[in-house]
Scaffold this motif. Structure first.
Motif: not given
Length: 160
Positions: A121-147
């Motif tokens: 969905l995010c790619e279809n909306l035109g978001y681009l990957f800018v890096g892996a992210a790990r928010p302070q409150e999370s133990e998981s890694t996310y894909l950070s995206m920007v449009r």
């Protein structure tokens, strides 16, 4: 209760939402049909003191990218659609409603890589990957995206 990797359990999600409600620029959108909640989404403006970009772990971004002033970037914090209503365009409707008439330069979000439908969905909306992210409150890694936006409306930009 089953919680997908990278997603907050309901209690933690509600706590985060209540904290975010104290910040300026918050928006909440919901979709209902016949009195039944189909889905919702919310986001907020990144403030000058936001730690959003400090959670990037895989890439260092220049100050010109990570600089915030409380009006530059809208962060989509959540889009949730009931399973029976997924893949029918409701996620995009929620997303677009969050950003309608929102005169920001760009929007951003973080997606758990374990949820390919959300990433699609995010790619279809035109978001681009800018890096892996790990928010302070999370133990998981996310894909950070920007449009990027143009004149308050979003435009797709090509893949890197």
């Amino acid at each position: 209760m089953t919680v997908l990797p990278g997603l907050l359990p309901p209690g933690e999600f509600i706590e985060r939402y209540q904290q975010d409600c104290q910040l300026p620029g918050i928006r909440l959108v919901k979709i209902e049909a016949n009195g039944r909640l189909i889905g919702f989404g919310y986001g907020l403006l990144l403030q000058a003191d936001s730690d959003w970009w400090s959670s990037l772990t895989s890439s260092a971004m220049p100050d010109s990218f990570t600089w915030e002033d409380g009006q530059r970037t809208f962060a989509v914090r959540a889009i949730v659609v009931r399973p029976h209503y997924r893949r029918l365009g409701h996620g995009q409707v929620i997303h677009d409603a969050l950003l309608r008439d929102n005169p920001v330069e760009r929007s951003t979000l973080m997606v758990p890589p374990e949820v390919p439908a959300a990433l699609g969905l995010c790619e279809n909306l035109g978001y681009l990957f800018v890096g892996a992210a790990r928010p302070q409150e999370s133990e998981s890694t996310y894909l950070s995206m920007v449009r990027e936006t143009s004149g308050g409306s979003h435009r797709k930009i090509g893949r890197r």
